[in-house]
Enzyme design. Structure first.
Site, PDB file in Angstrom:
ATOM      1  N   HIS A  55       0.813  -1.230   0.000  1.00  0.00           N
ATOM      2  CA  HIS A  55       0.000   0.000   0.000  1.00  0.00           C
ATOM      3  C   HIS A  55       0.846   1.281   0.000  1.00  0.00           C
ATOM      4  O   HIS A  55       1.519   1.574   0.991  1.00  0.00           O
ATOM      5  CB  HIS A  55      -0.901   0.020   1.235  1.00  0.00           C
ATOM      6  N   ASP A 135       3.328  -7.634   0.222  1.00  0.00           N
ATOM      7  CA  ASP A 135       2.174  -7.585   1.120  1.00  0.00           C
ATOM      8  C   ASP A 135       1.010  -8.270   0.412  1.00  0.00           C
ATOM      9  O   ASP A 135       0.353  -7.664  -0.427  1.00  0.00           O
ATOM     10  CB  ASP A 135       1.829  -6.123   1.458  1.00  0.00           C
ATOM     11  N   GLU A 160       4.482  -9.264   4.420  1.00  0.00           N
ATOM     12  CA  GLU A 160       3.838  -8.434   5.442  1.00  0.00           C
ATOM     13  C   GLU A 160       2.596  -9.055   6.087  1.00  0.00           C
ATOM     14  O   GLU A 160       2.372  -8.892   7.283  1.00  0.00           O
ATOM     15  CB  GLU A 160       3.431  -7.107   4.766  1.00  0.00           C
ATOM     16  N   ASN A 185       4.599 -10.975   9.252  1.00  0.00           N
ATOM     17  CA  ASN A 185       3.296 -10.905   9.917  1.00  0.00           C
ATOM     18  C   ASN A 185       3.328 -11.503  11.313  1.00  0.00           C
ATOM     19  O   ASN A 185       2.741 -10.962  12.238  1.00  0.00           O
ATOM     20  CB  ASN A 185       2.237 -11.628   9.088  1.00  0.00           C
ATOM     21  N   ASP A 194      -0.333  -4.294  14.676  1.00  0.00           N
ATOM     22  CA  ASP A 194      -0.906  -3.743  13.439  1.00  0.00           C
ATOM     23  C   ASP A 194      -2.290  -4.350  13.184  1.00  0.00           C
ATOM     24  O   ASP A 194      -3.310  -3.644  13.096  1.00  0.00           O
ATOM     25  CB  ASP A 194       0.106  -4.038  12.319  1.00  0.00           C
ATOM     26  N   CYS A 199      -6.332  -2.054  13.326  1.00  0.00           N
ATOM     27  CA  CYS A 199      -7.741  -2.129  12.903  1.00  0.00           C
ATOM     28  C   CYS A 199      -8.671  -1.511  13.937  1.00  0.00           C
ATOM     29  O   CYS A 199      -9.740  -1.017  13.598  1.00  0.00           O
ATOM     30  CB  CYS A 199      -8.144  -3.580  12.628  1.00  0.00           C
ATOM     31  N   HIS A 305      -7.621  -9.238   3.363  1.00  0.00           N
ATOM     32  CA  HIS A 305      -6.738  -8.792   2.269  1.00  0.00           C
ATOM     33  C   HIS A 305      -7.394  -8.804   0.894  1.00  0.00           C
ATOM     34  O   HIS A 305      -7.164  -7.907   0.089  1.00  0.00           O
ATOM     35  CB  HIS A 305      -5.452  -9.619   2.239  1.00  0.00           C
ATOM     36  N   HIS A 358      -3.806   2.123   8.637  1.00  0.00           N
ATOM     37  CA  HIS A 358      -3.519   2.305  10.068  1.00  0.00           C
ATOM     38  C   HIS A 358      -2.696   3.570  10.303  1.00  0.00           C
ATOM     39  O   HIS A 358      -1.975   4.016   9.431  1.00  0.00           O
ATOM     40  CB  HIS A 358      -2.699   1.134  10.602  1.00  0.00           C
ATOM     41  N   SER A 366       5.335  -2.467  12.513  1.00  0.00           N
ATOM     42  CA  SER A 366       5.330  -3.437  11.413  1.00  0.00           C
ATOM     43  C   SER A 366       6.543  -3.251  10.505  1.00  0.00           C
ATOM     44  O   SER A 366       7.238  -4.205  10.153  1.00  0.00           O
ATOM     45  CB  SER A 366       4.081  -3.253  10.551  1.00  0.00           C
ATOM     46  N   GLN A 370       9.891  -5.235   8.938  1.00  0.00           N
ATOM     47  CA  GLN A 370      10.175  -5.379   7.497  1.00  0.00           C
ATOM     48  C   GLN A 370      11.638  -5.059   7.197  1.00  0.00           C
ATOM     49  O   GLN A 370      12.314  -5.796   6.472  1.00  0.00           O
ATOM     50  CB  GLN A 370       9.289  -4.431   6.667  1.00  0.00           C
TER      51      GLN A 370
HETATM   52  P1  NAI Z   1      -6.301 -14.674  11.569  1.00  0.00           P
HETATM   53  O1  NAI Z   1      -5.970 -15.997  10.996  1.00  0.00           O
HETATM   54  O2  NAI Z   1      -5.700 -14.251  12.859  1.00  0.00           O
HETATM   55  O3  NAI Z   1      -7.882 -14.513  11.717  1.00  0.00           O
HETATM   56  C1  NAI Z   1      -8.828 -14.940  10.790  1.00  0.00           C
HETATM   57  C2  NAI Z   1      -9.964 -15.595  11.579  1.00  0.00           C
HETATM   58  O4  NAI Z   1     -11.045 -15.859  10.703  1.00  0.00           O
HETATM   59  C3  NAI Z   1      -9.553 -16.922  12.206  1.00  0.00           C
HETATM   60  O5  NAI Z   1      -9.760 -16.898  13.606  1.00  0.00           O
HETATM   61  C4  NAI Z   1     -10.432 -17.942  11.512  1.00  0.00           C
HETATM   62  O6  NAI Z   1     -10.817 -19.007  12.381  1.00  0.00           O
HETATM   63  C5  NAI Z   1     -11.620 -17.101  11.096  1.00  0.00           C
HETATM   64  N1  NAI Z   1     -12.385 -17.666   9.983  1.00  0.00           N
HETATM   65  C6  NAI Z   1     -11.943 -18.348   8.898  1.00  0.00           C
HETATM   66  N2  NAI Z   1     -12.970 -18.731   8.106  1.00  0.00           N
HETATM   67  C7  NAI Z   1     -14.094 -18.263   8.701  1.00  0.00           C
HETATM   68  C8  NAI Z   1     -15.479 -18.325   8.362  1.00  0.00           C
HETATM   69  N3  NAI Z   1     -15.898 -18.956   7.268  1.00  0.00           N
HETATM   70  N4  NAI Z   1     -16.348 -17.727   9.209  1.00  0.00           N
HETATM   71  C9  NAI Z   1     -15.940 -17.102  10.330  1.00  0.00           C
HETATM   72  N5  NAI Z   1     -14.640 -17.005  10.691  1.00  0.00           N
HETATM   73  C10 NAI Z   1     -13.730 -17.581   9.890  1.00  0.00           C
HETATM   74  O7  NAI Z   1      -5.921 -13.616  10.422  1.00  0.00           O
HETATM   75  P2  NAI Z   1      -5.760 -12.024  10.632  1.00  0.00           P
HETATM   76  O8  NAI Z   1      -4.351 -11.706  10.923  1.00  0.00           O
HETATM   77  O9  NAI Z   1      -6.821 -11.555  11.526  1.00  0.00           O
HETATM   78  O10 NAI Z   1      -6.015 -11.534   9.128  1.00  0.00           O
HETATM   79  C11 NAI Z   1      -7.287 -11.605   8.511  1.00  0.00           C
HETATM   80  C12 NAI Z   1      -7.192 -10.960   7.127  1.00  0.00           C
HETATM   81  O11 NAI Z   1      -6.919  -9.571   7.258  1.00  0.00           O
HETATM   82  C13 NAI Z   1      -6.077 -11.513   6.256  1.00  0.00           C
HETATM   83  O12 NAI Z   1      -6.515 -11.521   4.913  1.00  0.00           O
HETATM   84  C14 NAI Z   1      -4.960 -10.511   6.439  1.00  0.00           C
HETATM   85  O13 NAI Z   1      -4.044 -10.541   5.381  1.00  0.00           O
HETATM   86  C15 NAI Z   1      -5.748  -9.226   6.502  1.00  0.00           C
HETATM   87  N6  NAI Z   1      -5.137  -8.075   7.185  1.00  0.00           N
HETATM   88  C16 NAI Z   1      -5.713  -6.861   6.927  1.00  0.00           C
HETATM   89  C17 NAI Z   1      -5.235  -5.723   7.542  1.00  0.00           C
HETATM   90  C18 NAI Z   1      -5.836  -4.404   7.228  1.00  0.00           C
HETATM   91  O14 NAI Z   1      -5.289  -3.391   7.609  1.00  0.00           O
HETATM   92  N7  NAI Z   1      -6.954  -4.336   6.546  1.00  0.00           N
HETATM   93  C19 NAI Z   1      -4.128  -5.762   8.508  1.00  0.00           C
HETATM   94  C20 NAI Z   1      -3.630  -7.115   8.742  1.00  0.00           C
HETATM   95  C21 NAI Z   1      -4.128  -8.208   8.106  1.00  0.00           C
END
Ligand code: NAI
Length: 437
Positions: A55, A135, A160, A185, A194, A199, A305, A358, A366, A370
């Protein structure tokens, strides 16, 4: 001397504005500034040609200038079509760094931008990248799948985010990982800060900037209670919403319940929801059956993501003709039941699409990881096999340490006797690697 002039940004005259915002950000990014102080003179990244795909925000601009301050040459693209802050891209382009990023890319432009970052210099000075900073894994996939001839010259990959890391472990499992990787990560000072505290600030920020909706008293549903879900749920609760969580993992579901959230199935939760945020990193969290039981003018967005958490293909395929753009990244759809839904950032990560991601301070944590990952892979390559590594605990603690003074934090110090008693050294690391924070 001629600076590289190869770049494509929205408007280079935004550079001065970007620079002024960067000056404010520097004061909030003590980890990165400390690395410049520590390594600026010795230039450990001299000779590194780092292609970055992350980003293109103001915070990332400070990351880029930290990498160049340590001697690296850098090219850059954004890892999301909506996440670029055009003033940040302009400020970086103005310094001679080839950056290819603007807010509102098409899918084709997105690929084109990444492709521009693979080679450095012009004519006989043209050389391929020798490091990847990614990322989400789109740059990694492009290099490994479409330019495999470049792999031999690359030292490694630092990744990332959860989703990108997931792709790397998948390659490792399938035997198709040709490079050493550092999973940034899963440094504690990344995902536990992060993803979570980031969030907690940027989730509601995005919904407010997009809709100006009153949050207090509303019912919000958060899909997934991992690190991002925990932060997002806290963000919405902090704004006064009643939050319902959905999960598949019994541990995370129990955590949500103990944190005081209702935990339900999505099919039931959507019926009462005013706001729905997906945060799973999984696909098909919101599909046709969910949309058709939503309340009128429910706000739907994703903070994970990729945009496949919400079935946007179905929504656009079936109701695309009803879509009305309220403003960029805010679209109203009318469904066959005459109910309307408001979709933010076309289902792509909402905090970067509708807000500015963020805040700087948490991104410093973060991005310090990196830079340490790039330093490790570039200067110590022989120590790594073609596997996925996590930075050692002492570096994780170092990243945290660099952020204490800014918050006025004073640490206790262990006596030799106390350290012996709990089985650590007074200087740390203070926890075994199996500790979960
Ligand atoms: P995580 O693995 O810690 O959490 C994801 C959760 O979703 C898990 O607890 C899992 O059990 C649950 N899950 C999976 N399938 C599901 C379903 N069908 N129904 C309900 N829950 C379900 O992953 P994290 O770190 O929380 O990341 C989540 C996403 O956010 C990733 O794609 C990551 O790359 C992205 N991300 C986005 C950020 C942003 O600023 N927007 C920052 C960091 C990560």
């Amino acid at each position: 001397t001629t600076k590289a002039t190869r770049y494509k940004v929205k408007d280079i005259t935004l550079a001065e504005w970007g620079r002024r915002e960067m000056q404010l950000a520097e004061a909030e990014m003590p980890g990165l500034m400390a690395l410049r102080e520590e390594y600026g003179a010795s230039q450990p990244l001299k000779g590194a040609r780092i292609a970055g795909c992350l980003h293109m925000t103001i915070q990332t601009a400070i990351l880029i200038e930290t990498l160049t301050a340590l001697g690296a040459e850098v090219t850059w693209s954004s890892c999301n079509i909506f996440s670029t802050q055009d003033q940040a891209a302009a400020a970086i382009a103005a310094t001679g760094v080839p950056v290819f990023a603007w807010k509102g890319l098409t899918e084709e432009e997105f690929d084109w931008c990444i492709e521009q970052t693979l080679f450095f210099g012009e004519g006989e000075n043209r050389k391929p990248l020798n490091m990847i900073l990614d990322d989400g894994g789109d740059l990694t996939n492009m290099v490994l799948d479409r330019y495999p001839e470049l792999v031999a010259g690359i030292g490694g990959i630092s990744e990332e985010t959860t989703t990108g890391v997931h792709r790397l472990y998948e390659r490792l499992k399938n035997g198709t990982l040709p490079l050493p990787c550092i999973n940034v990560n899963d440094s504690v000072t990344k995902s536990k800060f992060d993803n979570k505290y980031g969030c907690r600030e940027s989730c509601v920020d995005a919904i407010r900037r997009a809709t100006d909706v009153m949050m207090a008293g509303k019912v919000a549903v958060v899909g997934g209670y991992g690190d991002v879900g925990k932060g997002s749920a806290a963000s919405l609760r902090g704004a006064g919403a009643r939050v319902i969580v959905t999960e598949v993992d019994p541990i995370c579901a129990l955590q949500a319940a103990m944190d005081g959230f209702e935990v339900k199935k999505m099919v039931d939760a959507v019926k009462e929801a005013d706001i729905i945020v997906t945060a799973t990193g999984n696909k098909d969290i919101l599909t046709s059956k969910h949309f058709l039981s939503m309340k009128d003018k429910a706000i739907v967005c994703n903070i994970g993501h990729f945009d496949n958490e919400i079935d946007m293909a179905w929504l656009n395929g079936t109701y695309g003709s009803s879509k009305v753009e309220i403003k960029p990244q805010v679209d109203l759809y009318t469904l066959e039941n005459n109910q309307q839904v408001l979709v933010l950032a076309e289902g792509r990560l909402v905090n970067l699409g509708c807000a500015t991601g963020h805040p700087s301070f948490v991104m410093s944590s973060s991005f310090t990881n990196q830079v340490l990952a790039q330093l490790e892979l570039y200067t110590n390559r022989d120590a790594y096999k073609n596997e996925v590594y996590i930075l050692p605990m002492h570096l994780d603690e170092k990243v945290a340490r660099l952020h204490l003074a800014k918050l006025g934090i004073e640490l206790e110090e262990l006596s030799k006797e106390q350290a012996d008693y709990i089985g650590v050294t007074p200087e740390g690391p203070y926890k075994p690697t199996y500790y979960r924070y």
